[in-house]
Design an enzyme around this catalytic site. Structure first.
Site, PDB file in Angstrom:
ATOM      1  N   LYS A  26      40.891  59.476  40.557  1.00 37.40           N
ATOM      2  CA  LYS A  26      41.241  60.346  39.434  1.00 37.40           C
ATOM      3  C   LYS A  26      40.318  61.560  39.372  1.00 37.40           C
ATOM      4  O   LYS A  26      40.766  62.697  39.182  1.00 37.40           O
ATOM      5  CB  LYS A  26      41.173  59.561  38.130  1.00 37.40           C
TER       6      LYS A  26
ATOM      7  N   ALA B 178      37.850  57.735  35.090  1.00 37.21           N
ATOM      8  CA  ALA B 178      37.513  56.421  34.551  1.00 37.21           C
ATOM      9  C   ALA B 178      38.683  55.468  34.760  1.00 37.21           C
ATOM     10  O   ALA B 178      39.843  55.878  34.767  1.00 37.21           O
ATOM     11  CB  ALA B 178      37.176  56.518  33.066  1.00 37.21           C
ATOM     12  N   ASP B 179      38.359  54.193  34.930  1.00 35.03           N
ATOM     13  CA  ASP B 179      39.403  53.184  35.038  1.00 35.03           C
ATOM     14  C   ASP B 179      38.848  51.848  34.563  1.00 35.03           C
ATOM     15  O   ASP B 179      37.638  51.613  34.606  1.00 35.03           O
ATOM     16  CB  ASP B 179      39.920  53.045  36.467  1.00 35.03           C
ATOM     17  N   GLN B 180      39.753  51.010  34.109  1.00 37.55           N
ATOM     18  CA  GLN B 180      39.364  49.694  33.617  1.00 37.55           C
ATOM     19  C   GLN B 180      40.357  48.650  34.118  1.00 37.55           C
ATOM     20  O   GLN B 180      41.566  48.884  34.091  1.00 37.55           O
ATOM     21  CB  GLN B 180      39.319  49.692  32.090  1.00 37.55           C
TER      22      GLN B 180
ATOM     23  N   ALA C 228      34.861  51.378  35.108  1.00 37.96           N
ATOM     24  CA  ALA C 228      34.193  52.221  36.091  1.00 37.96           C
ATOM     25  C   ALA C 228      34.342  53.688  35.732  1.00 37.96           C
ATOM     26  O   ALA C 228      35.345  54.100  35.141  1.00 37.96           O
ATOM     27  CB  ALA C 228      34.783  51.988  37.493  1.00 37.96           C
TER      28      ALA C 228
END
Length: 202
Positions: free
Chosen positions: A62, A78-80, A115
Site C-alpha cells: 500500500k 497499514a494493514d491488520q 503492521a
C-alpha cells in the site's frame, strides 16, 4: 505552533476512519489517499500464510503503491490481520457472515497483527508490526443479534465484524495489547520514526 514540521502533509494510504482519527488526534497533518490494490490477489500471489507476514506485505504494498504516485512524499501504509488458531479472517460481506464470524470468535482468544510501513520515492524507509490478543465473551444468538442490530452496516467495515472504539467493546472480557494496535495503526513506533526524520516538533 504545529506539531507537524513537514513541508507537505503525511499521506495515509488508507480509508480507515480509525487510522485517520488516530493521526488527527496526534496532531499530525495528513491526507488520506487509499491504495487502489487488490489485497486478496496480492496475498494469494505471495503464497504467504503467516498472519504477521501477510500484514507486513500488504502494509508495504500500500505504501509503495501510493508513494509511486506522490514523489517526495512520506506515505504510511497499514494493514491488520485477524486469526483464530489457523483460521485467517476477512471483512464480512454482510450481516450473516458477520454473525458467523462472531459465533466463531465468541468464548475464544484471537490475535490481531497490525503492521505499518513508511515509503518515500518508491523505497521503504521504516516498518513495524505489533500484536494484540483479544478474548471475546461467551455470546448467545440473542446477544449476537442484539449487537448486530446496534452496530448496523459498520459490521462489514472491520474484520471480525466489530469495532472496539464503538459498541464492539461490549463483546470482550479481556484485551492484551495497546489501543493503537487494536485500531490498526501502531502509532508509537510510527511517531518515533517521524521524530527521527525531524518531522515532529515534540
Amino acid at each position: 505552533m504545529s506539531i507537524w514540521r513537514g513541508n507537505q502533509p503525511l499521506i495515509l494510504a488508507s480509508q480507515s476512519r480509525a487510522r485517520q482519527m488516530l493521526l488527527a488526534n496526534a496532531g499530525i497533518r495528513f491526507e488520506a489517499i487509499p491504495a487502489d490494490i487488490d489485497e486478496r490477489a496480492v496475498q494469494r500471489d505471495s503464497g504467504l500464510v503467516a498472519p504477521g507476514e501477510i500484514a507486513f506485505l500488504l502494509a508495504r504494498e500500500k505504501a509503495l503503491y501510493v508513494s509511486s504516485q506522490k514523489p517526495g512524499r512520506y506515505v504510511v501504509g497499514a494493514d491488520q490481520t485477524l486469526t483464530l488458531g489457523n483460521r485467517l479472517f476477512s471483512k464480512p460481506e454482510g450481516r450473516a457472515q458477520a454473525a458467523e464470524q462472531l459465533r466463531a470468535l465468541a468464548d475464544n482468544c484471537h490475535e490481531l497483527h497490525s503492521a505499518i510501513a513508511v515509503a518515500r520515492d518508491g523505497k521503504i524507509l521504516f516498518d513495524d508490526i505489533s500484536v494484540a490478543r483479544m478474548t471475546m465473551r461467551r455470546l448467545g444468538t440473542s446477544e449476537i443479534d442484539a449487537y448486530l442490530d446496534q452496530a448496523g452496516a459498520a459490521v462489514t467495515t472491520s474484520v471480525g465484524g466489530y469495532q472496539l472504539e464503538g459498541v464492539g467493546v461490549h463483546l470482550f472480557e479481556r484485551i492484551e495489547g495497546d489501543h493503537f494496535t487494536i485500531l490498526g495503526l501502531p502509532l508509537l513506533p510510527l511517531l518515533g520514526f517521524l521524530r527521527s526524520e525531524q518531522l515532529l516538533a515534540v
